[in-house]
Motif scaffolding. Sequence first.
Motif, PDB file in Angstrom:
ATOM      1  N   PRO A 227      71.113 123.281  66.371  1.00  0.00           N
ATOM      2  CA  PRO A 227      71.381 124.678  66.088  1.00  0.00           C
ATOM      3  C   PRO A 227      72.618 124.818  65.215  1.00  0.00           C
ATOM      4  O   PRO A 227      73.525 124.001  65.271  1.00  0.00           O
ATOM      5  CB  PRO A 227      71.651 125.244  67.483  1.00  0.00           C
ATOM      6  CG  PRO A 227      72.288 124.107  68.227  1.00  0.00           C
ATOM      7  CD  PRO A 227      71.756 122.831  67.632  1.00  0.00           C
ATOM      8  N   GLY A 228      72.645 125.919  64.440  1.00  0.00           N
ATOM      9  CA  GLY A 228      73.803 126.213  63.618  1.00  0.00           C
ATOM     10  C   GLY A 228      74.048 127.705  63.599  1.00  0.00           C
ATOM     11  O   GLY A 228      73.233 128.486  64.106  1.00  0.00           O
ATOM     12  N   ILE A 229      75.185 128.087  62.984  1.00  0.00           N
ATOM     13  CA  ILE A 229      75.512 129.516  62.877  1.00  0.00           C
ATOM     14  C   ILE A 229      75.361 129.994  61.434  1.00  0.00           C
ATOM     15  O   ILE A 229      75.642 131.140  61.132  1.00  0.00           O
ATOM     16  CB  ILE A 229      76.922 129.827  63.427  1.00  0.00           C
ATOM     17  CG1 ILE A 229      77.988 128.974  62.717  1.00  0.00           C
ATOM     18  CG2 ILE A 229      76.957 129.586  64.927  1.00  0.00           C
ATOM     19  CD1 ILE A 229      79.417 129.422  63.033  1.00  0.00           C
TER      20      ILE A 229
ATOM     21  N   GLU B 174      88.298 125.150  62.976  1.00  0.00           N
ATOM     22  CA  GLU B 174      87.678 123.812  63.040  1.00  0.00           C
ATOM     23  C   GLU B 174      86.213 123.954  62.598  1.00  0.00           C
ATOM     24  O   GLU B 174      85.431 124.611  63.272  1.00  0.00           O
ATOM     25  CB  GLU B 174      87.758 123.310  64.492  1.00  0.00           C
ATOM     26  CG  GLU B 174      87.134 121.951  64.720  1.00  0.00           C
ATOM     27  CD  GLU B 174      88.157 120.814  64.651  1.00  0.00           C
ATOM     28  OE1 GLU B 174      89.318 121.059  64.283  1.00  0.00           O
ATOM     29  OE2 GLU B 174      87.763 119.687  64.964  1.00  0.00           O
ATOM     30  N   GLU B 175      85.888 123.379  61.448  1.00  0.00           N
ATOM     31  CA  GLU B 175      84.535 123.553  60.895  1.00  0.00           C
ATOM     32  C   GLU B 175      83.684 122.302  61.065  1.00  0.00           C
ATOM     33  O   GLU B 175      84.183 121.178  61.120  1.00  0.00           O
ATOM     34  CB  GLU B 175      84.617 123.909  59.399  1.00  0.00           C
ATOM     35  CG  GLU B 175      85.288 125.246  59.177  1.00  0.00           C
ATOM     36  CD  GLU B 175      85.096 125.790  57.766  1.00  0.00           C
ATOM     37  OE1 GLU B 175      84.194 125.336  57.035  1.00  0.00           O
ATOM     38  OE2 GLU B 175      85.873 126.703  57.423  1.00  0.00           O
ATOM     39  N   GLY B 176      82.382 122.547  61.093  1.00  0.00           N
ATOM     40  CA  GLY B 176      81.394 121.475  61.034  1.00  0.00           C
ATOM     41  C   GLY B 176      80.379 121.865  59.986  1.00  0.00           C
ATOM     42  O   GLY B 176      80.466 122.946  59.389  1.00  0.00           O
ATOM     43  N   CYS B 177      79.415 121.002  59.729  1.00  0.00           N
ATOM     44  CA  CYS B 177      78.396 121.308  58.719  1.00  0.00           C
ATOM     45  C   CYS B 177      77.128 120.550  59.083  1.00  0.00           C
ATOM     46  O   CYS B 177      77.190 119.349  59.389  1.00  0.00           O
ATOM     47  CB  CYS B 177      78.892 120.881  57.333  1.00  0.00           C
ATOM     48  SG  CYS B 177      77.710 121.229  56.013  1.00  0.00           S
ATOM     49  N   LEU B 178      76.014 121.248  59.031  1.00  0.00           N
ATOM     50  CA  LEU B 178      74.742 120.598  59.377  1.00  0.00           C
ATOM     51  C   LEU B 178      74.397 119.498  58.377  1.00  0.00           C
ATOM     52  O   LEU B 178      73.606 118.604  58.696  1.00  0.00           O
ATOM     53  CB  LEU B 178      73.625 121.648  59.435  1.00  0.00           C
ATOM     54  CG  LEU B 178      73.824 122.744  60.493  1.00  0.00           C
ATOM     55  CD1 LEU B 178      72.740 123.812  60.371  1.00  0.00           C
ATOM     56  CD2 LEU B 178      73.838 122.150  61.896  1.00  0.00           C
ATOM     57  N   SER B 179      74.980 119.535  57.179  1.00  0.00           N
ATOM     58  CA  SER B 179      74.727 118.505  56.160  1.00  0.00           C
ATOM     59  C   SER B 179      75.722 117.351  56.252  1.00  0.00           C
ATOM     60  O   SER B 179      75.599 116.369  55.504  1.00  0.00           O
ATOM     61  CB  SER B 179      74.791 119.124  54.755  1.00  0.00           C
ATOM     62  OG  SER B 179      73.756 120.083  54.610  1.00  0.00           O
TER      63      SER B 179
ATOM     64  N   LEU C 151      85.563 134.335  62.797  1.00  0.00           N
ATOM     65  CA  LEU C 151      84.527 133.312  62.587  1.00  0.00           C
ATOM     66  C   LEU C 151      83.458 133.767  61.584  1.00  0.00           C
ATOM     67  O   LEU C 151      82.954 132.946  60.812  1.00  0.00           O
ATOM     68  CB  LEU C 151      83.864 132.936  63.929  1.00  0.00           C
ATOM     69  CG  LEU C 151      82.723 131.910  63.838  1.00  0.00           C
ATOM     70  CD1 LEU C 151      83.181 130.597  63.190  1.00  0.00           C
ATOM     71  CD2 LEU C 151      82.130 131.629  65.220  1.00  0.00           C
TER      72      LEU C 151
ATOM     73  N   VAL D 137      84.788 133.115  58.211  1.00  0.00           N
ATOM     74  CA  VAL D 137      84.801 131.655  57.979  1.00  0.00           C
ATOM     75  C   VAL D 137      83.395 131.166  57.627  1.00  0.00           C
ATOM     76  O   VAL D 137      83.192 130.435  56.642  1.00  0.00           O
ATOM     77  CB  VAL D 137      85.338 130.920  59.236  1.00  0.00           C
ATOM     78  CG1 VAL D 137      85.097 129.419  59.148  1.00  0.00           C
ATOM     79  CG2 VAL D 137      86.818 131.210  59.434  1.00  0.00           C
ATOM     80  N   ALA D 138      82.400 131.577  58.440  1.00  0.00           N
ATOM     81  CA  ALA D 138      81.024 131.100  58.224  1.00  0.00           C
ATOM     82  C   ALA D 138      80.489 131.581  56.865  1.00  0.00           C
ATOM     83  O   ALA D 138      79.848 130.809  56.141  1.00  0.00           O
ATOM     84  CB  ALA D 138      80.121 131.576  59.363  1.00  0.00           C
TER      85      ALA D 138
ATOM     86  N   HIS E  84      82.061 129.487  54.182  1.00  0.00           N
ATOM     87  CA  HIS E  84      81.478 128.135  54.231  1.00  0.00           C
ATOM     88  C   HIS E  84      80.103 128.131  53.530  1.00  0.00           C
ATOM     89  O   HIS E  84      79.812 127.244  52.717  1.00  0.00           O
ATOM     90  CB  HIS E  84      81.354 127.708  55.695  1.00  0.00           C
ATOM     91  CG  HIS E  84      80.735 126.372  55.942  1.00  0.00           C
ATOM     92  ND1 HIS E  84      81.431 125.291  56.441  1.00  0.00           N
ATOM     93  CD2 HIS E  84      79.462 125.931  55.768  1.00  0.00           C
ATOM     94  CE1 HIS E  84      80.626 124.249  56.550  1.00  0.00           C
ATOM     95  NE2 HIS E  84      79.406 124.614  56.152  1.00  0.00           N
ATOM     96  N   GLU E  85      79.272 129.145  53.833  1.00  0.00           N
ATOM     97  CA  GLU E  85      77.917 129.185  53.238  1.00  0.00           C
ATOM     98  C   GLU E  85      77.973 129.493  51.741  1.00  0.00           C
ATOM     99  O   GLU E  85      77.215 128.907  50.955  1.00  0.00           O
ATOM    100  CB  GLU E  85      77.037 130.211  53.963  1.00  0.00           C
ATOM    101  CG  GLU E  85      76.861 129.978  55.451  1.00  0.00           C
ATOM    102  CD  GLU E  85      76.497 128.557  55.817  1.00  0.00           C
ATOM    103  OE1 GLU E  85      75.842 127.857  55.024  1.00  0.00           O
ATOM    104  OE2 GLU E  85      76.895 128.118  56.914  1.00  0.00           O
TER     105      GLU E  85
HETATM  106  O1  K1U Z   1      76.412 125.511  56.811  1.00  0.00           O
HETATM  107  C1  K1U Z   1      76.285 124.813  57.795  1.00  0.00           C
HETATM  108  O2  K1U Z   1      76.243 123.603  57.705  1.00  0.00           O
HETATM  109  C2  K1U Z   1      76.221 125.450  59.159  1.00  0.00           C
HETATM  110  C3  K1U Z   1      77.534 125.342  59.918  1.00  0.00           C
HETATM  111  C4  K1U Z   1      78.325 126.609  59.674  1.00  0.00           C
HETATM  112  C5  K1U Z   1      79.749 126.650  60.121  1.00  0.00           C
HETATM  113  C6  K1U Z   1      80.158 126.162  61.342  1.00  0.00           C
HETATM  114  C7  K1U Z   1      81.481 126.236  61.733  1.00  0.00           C
HETATM  115  C8  K1U Z   1      82.401 126.809  60.913  1.00  0.00           C
HETATM  116  C9  K1U Z   1      81.992 127.258  59.692  1.00  0.00           C
HETATM  117  C10 K1U Z   1      80.678 127.187  59.315  1.00  0.00           C
HETATM  118  C11 K1U Z   1      77.200 125.164  61.384  1.00  0.00           C
HETATM  119  O3  K1U Z   1      76.602 125.993  61.973  1.00  0.00           O
HETATM  120  S1  K1U Z   1      77.736 123.717  62.172  1.00  0.00           S
HETATM  121  C12 K1U Z   1      77.188 123.957  63.862  1.00  0.00           C
HETATM  122  C13 K1U Z   1      78.044 124.909  64.646  1.00  0.00           C
HETATM  123  O4  K1U Z   1      79.177 125.150  64.280  1.00  0.00           O
HETATM  124  C14 K1U Z   1      77.526 125.563  65.858  1.00  0.00           C
HETATM  125  C15 K1U Z   1      76.286 125.296  66.350  1.00  0.00           C
HETATM  126  C16 K1U Z   1      75.836 125.926  67.489  1.00  0.00           C
HETATM  127  C17 K1U Z   1      76.608 126.835  68.154  1.00  0.00           C
HETATM  128  C18 K1U Z   1      77.856 127.101  67.682  1.00  0.00           C
HETATM  129  C19 K1U Z   1      78.323 126.488  66.532  1.00  0.00           C
END
Ligand code: K1U
Length: 170
Positions: free
Chosen positions: A43-45, A90-95, A128, A131-132, A135-136
Amino acid sequence: MALLNICIYPDPVLREKAKPIEKVDGKVRKLIDDMAETMYNAPGIGLAANQVGRPVQLIVVDLQREDDPHGLIVLVNPQIVQAEGHIVWEEGCLSVPDFFSPVQRHEKIVVRGLNAEGKPLEIQADGLLAVALQHEIDHLNGRLFIDYLNPIKKDIFKRKWKKRALEASA
Ligand code: K1U
Ligand code: ZN
């Protein structure tokens, strides 16, 4: 609806500049539905079209939090028209799976684009959501959150990615 394949770094499509969408037609709406399903499943946001191998200016975002009134946000041809303040998240990325790092972004932004019906949409975002969205929108410009890492963190990331590539080829 269908689940789409998420492209993983260093796939070159992640570095492409996405093209504007000229008309929000049935094909674009199908892509929106598939991207939303893919994001929820991950899952992602959030998810940008580059991440599913389509370098066009389309993003979906859903914080999936009870205190978020927006629900699913679809933005075609999004543009940041106002930005202020700073926030570190604190960021993550599905890629870029299994790697997280703090990134500094604008704290409040205003984004304009079109919705899934092709109608103008303006989103005022902070925290958030801001931020999201940044990021996108970065994804649509071929930019990744790892581009903001300081030299020490970049080195850690490079080592981790080399190890991952070696393990994958073993
Ligand atoms: O663009 C992407 O890769 C999606 C990415 C977006 C994002 C996350 C955190 C900060 C900025 C942008 C994600 O969704 S990573 C997964 C994640 O953060 C998440 C997944 C499930 C529930 C809550 C968070
Ligand atoms: Zn990402």
